[in-house]
Design a protein around this motif. Structure first.
Motif, mmCIF file in Angstrom:
data_model
loop_
_atom_site.group_PDB
_atom_site.id
_atom_site.type_symbol
_atom_site.label_atom_id
_atom_site.label_comp_id
_atom_site.label_asym_id
_atom_site.label_seq_id
_atom_site.Cartn_x
_atom_site.Cartn_y
_atom_site.Cartn_z
ATOM 1 N N LEU A 10 18.366 59.722 82.924
ATOM 2 C CA LEU A 10 18.409 59.448 81.485
ATOM 3 C C LEU A 10 19.235 60.509 80.752
ATOM 4 C CD1 LEU A 10 14.724 58.308 80.811
ATOM 5 C CD2 LEU A 10 16.766 56.871 81.004
ATOM 6 N N SER A 11 19.147 61.751 81.186
ATOM 7 C CA SER A 11 19.974 62.804 80.583
ATOM 8 C C SER A 11 21.447 62.557 80.855
ATOM 9 C CB SER A 11 19.564 64.178 81.132
ATOM 10 O OG SER A 11 18.243 64.500 80.755
ATOM 11 N N THR A 12 21.751 62.037 82.044
ATOM 12 C CA THR A 12 23.136 61.719 82.382
ATOM 13 C C THR A 12 23.683 60.613 81.489
ATOM 14 O OG1 THR A 12 22.717 62.332 84.691
ATOM 15 C CG2 THR A 12 24.674 61.016 84.251
ATOM 16 N N ILE A 13 22.876 59.581 81.245
ATOM 17 C CA ILE A 13 23.285 58.495 80.346
ATOM 18 C C ILE A 13 23.501 59.023 78.933
ATOM 19 C CG2 ILE A 13 22.456 56.411 79.183
ATOM 20 C CD1 ILE A 13 23.472 55.755 81.856
ATOM 21 N N LEU A 14 22.594 59.866 78.462
ATOM 22 C CA LEU A 14 22.713 60.431 77.119
ATOM 23 C C LEU A 14 23.989 61.263 76.987
ATOM 24 C CD1 LEU A 14 21.469 60.979 74.315
ATOM 25 C CD2 LEU A 14 20.321 62.968 75.322
ATOM 26 N N MET A 15 24.248 62.131 77.957
ATOM 27 C CA MET A 15 25.448 62.961 77.919
ATOM 28 C C MET A 15 26.706 62.101 77.979
ATOM 29 S SD MET A 15 24.784 66.255 77.692
ATOM 30 C CE MET A 15 26.171 67.089 78.444
ATOM 31 N N THR A 16 26.695 61.109 78.856
ATOM 32 C CA THR A 16 27.869 60.251 79.023
ATOM 33 C C THR A 16 28.203 59.505 77.745
ATOM 34 O OG1 THR A 16 27.394 59.958 81.390
ATOM 35 C CG2 THR A 16 28.828 58.331 80.344
ATOM 36 N N SER A 17 27.211 58.864 77.145
ATOM 37 C CA SER A 17 27.454 58.078 75.934
ATOM 38 C C SER A 17 27.772 58.967 74.735
ATOM 39 C CB SER A 17 26.242 57.193 75.625
ATOM 40 O OG SER A 17 25.066 57.969 75.489
ATOM 41 N N SER A 18 27.118 60.122 74.629
ATOM 42 C CA SER A 18 27.345 60.999 73.477
ATOM 43 C C SER A 18 28.744 61.587 73.468
ATOM 44 C CB SER A 18 26.307 62.128 73.472
ATOM 45 O OG SER A 18 25.002 61.620 73.320
ATOM 46 N N VAL A 19 29.326 61.754 74.644
ATOM 47 C CA VAL A 19 30.694 62.281 74.739
ATOM 48 C C VAL A 19 31.727 61.160 74.650
ATOM 49 C CG1 VAL A 19 32.335 63.453 76.255
ATOM 50 C CG2 VAL A 19 30.010 64.327 76.037
ATOM 51 N N ASN A 20 31.505 60.062 75.368
ATOM 52 C CA ASN A 20 32.505 58.998 75.446
ATOM 53 C C ASN A 20 32.585 58.138 74.189
ATOM 54 O OD1 ASN A 20 33.505 59.534 78.021
ATOM 55 N ND2 ASN A 20 31.893 58.361 79.018
ATOM 56 N N PHE A 21 31.452 57.785 73.627
ATOM 57 C CA PHE A 21 31.446 56.830 72.526
ATOM 58 C C PHE A 21 32.288 57.277 71.319
ATOM 59 C CE2 PHE A 21 27.447 54.063 73.460
ATOM 60 C CZ PHE A 21 27.965 53.790 74.714
ATOM 61 N N PRO A 22 32.183 58.538 70.862
ATOM 62 C CA PRO A 22 33.011 58.918 69.712
ATOM 63 C C PRO A 22 34.509 58.890 70.015
ATOM 64 C CG PRO A 22 31.840 60.817 70.598
ATOM 65 C CD PRO A 22 31.253 59.620 71.237
ATOM 66 N N ILE A 23 34.898 59.203 71.248
ATOM 67 C CA ILE A 23 36.315 59.167 71.611
ATOM 68 C C ILE A 23 36.826 57.733 71.588
ATOM 69 C CG2 ILE A 23 37.999 59.684 73.413
ATOM 70 C CD1 ILE A 23 36.119 61.897 74.375
ATOM 71 N N TYR A 24 36.085 56.840 72.231
ATOM 72 C CA TYR A 24 36.494 55.439 72.248
ATOM 73 C C TYR A 24 36.397 54.805 70.864
ATOM 74 C CZ TYR A 24 36.836 55.268 77.323
ATOM 75 O OH TYR A 24 37.223 55.470 78.627
ATOM 76 N N GLY A 25 35.411 55.220 70.085
ATOM 77 C CA GLY A 25 35.304 54.702 68.722
ATOM 78 C C GLY A 25 36.514 55.070 67.889
ATOM 79 N N ALA A 26 36.972 56.311 68.009
ATOM 80 C CA ALA A 26 38.167 56.750 67.280
ATOM 81 C C ALA A 26 39.396 55.969 67.728
ATOM 82 C CB ALA A 26 38.389 58.243 67.485
ATOM 83 N N MET A 27 39.513 55.708 69.029
ATOM 84 C CA MET A 27 40.642 54.933 69.547
ATOM 85 C C MET A 27 40.650 53.520 68.996
ATOM 86 S SD MET A 27 40.771 56.121 73.555
ATOM 87 C CE MET A 27 41.571 54.572 73.983
ATOM 88 N N ALA A 28 39.467 52.903 68.915
ATOM 89 C CA ALA A 28 39.386 51.530 68.430
ATOM 90 C C ALA A 28 39.708 51.428 66.938
ATOM 91 C CB ALA A 28 37.991 50.969 68.710
ATOM 92 N N ILE A 29 39.160 52.330 66.137
ATOM 93 C CA ILE A 29 39.356 52.289 64.693
ATOM 94 C C ILE A 29 40.797 52.635 64.321
ATOM 95 C CG2 ILE A 29 38.699 53.346 62.499
ATOM 96 C CD1 ILE A 29 36.652 51.411 63.554
ATOM 97 N N PHE A 30 41.353 53.635 64.982
ATOM 98 C CA PHE A 30 42.708 54.097 64.672
ATOM 99 C C PHE A 30 43.678 53.716 65.797
ATOM 100 C CE2 PHE A 30 39.864 56.964 62.324
ATOM 101 C CZ PHE A 30 40.353 56.764 61.034
ATOM 102 N N ARG A 31 43.575 52.485 66.252
ATOM 103 C CA ARG A 31 44.397 52.020 67.374
ATOM 104 C C ARG A 31 45.882 51.974 67.030
ATOM 105 N NH1 ARG A 31 41.339 48.262 65.060
ATOM 106 N NH2 ARG A 31 42.244 46.295 64.329
ATOM 107 N N HIS A 32 46.219 51.489 65.835
ATOM 108 C CA HIS A 32 47.636 51.417 65.444
ATOM 109 C C HIS A 32 48.226 52.816 65.297
ATOM 110 C CE1 HIS A 32 47.691 47.068 64.837
ATOM 111 N NE2 HIS A 32 46.497 47.191 64.268
ATOM 112 N N GLU A 33 47.463 53.707 64.705
ATOM 113 C CA GLU A 33 47.943 55.077 64.518
ATOM 114 C C GLU A 33 48.091 55.796 65.861
ATOM 115 O OE1 GLU A 33 45.933 53.696 60.825
ATOM 116 O OE2 GLU A 33 45.449 53.666 62.958
#
Length: 486
Positions: A287-310
């Motif tokens: 469960l700690s591995t899932i938490l660490m994985t999502s907490s690090v990856n999600f903001p990076i991918y979220g930024a890519m999706a929102i600012f995809r054109h940029e």
């Protein structure tokens, strides 16, 4: 040093090499997209779709078996080493002779020579694979990091230099082959820990590990089919140019995942192997591995999706504008796909090789028709189908894998990634608002990412404190904070 401190030390070194490698690979991708045509990236994507399958035969699936085996004789290790080297050489020759046939399958004659040359990497990889695995087993990630950093620096320099002098797709081939060669060389120099295989070859000594390795090999091949299925199918459906526009944002999404996930999962496999007989501890680690994985990856991918054109405009240039919406969808795909990586650590750390094989085969069987159907709406259709598939996949994992192996409840599991997802959604929306007054892509990207990052970290401090404390401990900042308070 305690097991916990060993783990954090390993993660620190793994983080160092991973982030450095990400910087180098991003720099390489940024430069190459300005020097190499999209069609060349399409050809290289076809090359990698083939080599990704074959390279695992060079290892015969025994690397992970070595990690979770408590006792293994020197004779068995020596036999496995020479068996891997011989297999790697055989596969290099096989790829050389089959390159024309593969080029005919893809209807791309320009594929033949790049594929034949890239096949040399199998032999080079086999020379150092065992040194790396034994280093990981004893958590010698400092030595492994030094090896991989040295290899990445040299390989990136050669690739960019070749592209600058007009080698086109062959500059990408040079990168693949040189990375394999340098990795094996530096694993030997820095990570072998005094181990040298003898000239012993006793097949009976290695047979028990090979039997377990066959399950792992089948699992790895199935996983590779899952990863490469979109390239294989789209390569036939849309051709090398459209595949090039698809493969570049796809590669960026995968690079981020392969950069962040191994920081946790490579160490997690070894730690779970030590905790495989303690289900309570195993559940907490997973469960700690899932938490660490999502907490690090999600903001990076979220930024890519929102600012995809940029992102496309700034990183790759205007001629890659057609890849922007693909990047947005593939970022969502990467976000949910990244949650599947810790499952591999759970399987291999506990020695559940049969369950791993069954799960990977099922995913491969389902994902191929999913991509094929989506591919009839072009690359954007295939990307959307992939994103939808992995969103459903993370829920399907719980009753068949996570609960039986760890005993974790559905909400207990879901909460680990749902909280970071909600925080990312809030931070992304506010970041988009903050960037809206600006028109220049670079300014929008800088303002949006900075704003979103600050908001995400602030929200995490209140609603995801466990992750924040883990990051502080990982970086050593917690000791400094406590020292100031004292």
């Amino acid at each position: 040093m305690s097991k916990t401190e060993q783990a954090f030390s390993a993660i620190r070194w793994n983080s160092l090499i991973t982030f450095t490698r990400v910087i180098l690979q991003t720099l390489q991708l940024l430069v190459l997209t300005r020097l190499i045509e999209p069609a060349d990236f399409g050809v290289m994507a076809m090359v990698l779709s083939v080599t990704a399958f074959i390279q695992f035969f060079a290892d015969l699936g025994v690397s992970t078996t070595i990690i979770y085996s408590q006792n293994i004789s020197k004779q068995a290790l020596s036999t496995l080493y020479w068996l891997n080297v011989g297999t790697g050489a055989l596969l290099s020759v096989l790829v050389w002779f089959l390159s024309d046939t593969v080029a005919d399958f893809y209807k791309t004659p320009a594929l033949a020579w790049p594929l034949a040359l890239a096949g040399l990497s199998f032999f080079f990889l086999s020379l150092g694979q065992q040194y790396k695995v034994l280093g990981e087993k004893r958590l010698a990630f400092k030595e492994i990091s030094i090896s991989e950093l040295s290899s990445a620096l040299l390989s990136t320099s050669l690739t960019i230099g070749a592209a600058f002098f007009g080698f086109g797709v062959y500059s990408l081939v040079i990168g693949v082959v040189s990375l394999a060669l340098f990795n094996s060389l530096f694993y030997f120099l820095f990570a072998r820990g005094g181990w040298l295989p003898s000239l012993t070859f006793k097949f009976r000594e290695a047979l028990p590990y090979m039997k377990g390795g066959m399950y792992l090999l089948g699992t790895t091949l199935s996983n590779t089919l899952t990863v490469q299925a979109d390239i294989i199918i789209l390569g036939r459906l849309v051709g090398e140019t459209a595949l090039g526009f698809y493969s570049v944002p796809r590669e960026l999404s995968l690079k981020l995942m392969y950069a962040t996930n191994p920081i946790i999962t490579r160490v997690g496999t070894a730690i779970m192997a030590n905790a495989q007989n303690d289900k309570t501890l195993l559940r907490r680690i997973y469960l700690s591995t899932i938490l660490m994985t999502s907490s690090v990856n999600f903001p990076i991918y979220g930024a890519m999706a929102i600012f995809r054109h940029e992102t496309i405009d700034v990183v790759f240039g205007a001629r890659w504008a057609a890849s922007a919406d693909l990047l947005g969808v593939l970022a969502v795909w990467g976000m949910f796909r990244s949650l599947g990586s810790p499952v591999g650590s759970l399987f291999y750390g506990t020695g559940q090789v049969r369950m791993a094989l069954a799960q990977s085969l099922l995913v491969a069987l389902l994902i191929v028709p999913t991509i094929y159907i989506g591919g009839h709406w072009g690359t954007i259709g295939a990307a959307t189908a992939l994103a939808a598939f992995y969103f459903c996949f993370i829920f399907a994992l719980w009753p068949f894998v996570i609960k039986p192996l760890t005993g974790a409840g559905l909400w207990e599991y879901t909460r680990q990634w749902l909280v970071p997802l909600i925080l990312v959604a809030i931070a992304s929306a506010l970041a988009l608002v903050a960037a809206s007054p600006f028109e220049l892509s670079l300014v929008r990207l800088v303002v949006g990412v900075a704003t979103g990052g600050i908001i995400y970290l602030g929200l995490s401090w209140f609603f995801n404190r466990e992750w924040c404390n883990a990051i502080l401990r990982l970086t050593g900042l917690n000791k400094r904070l406590f020292a100031r308070q004292a």
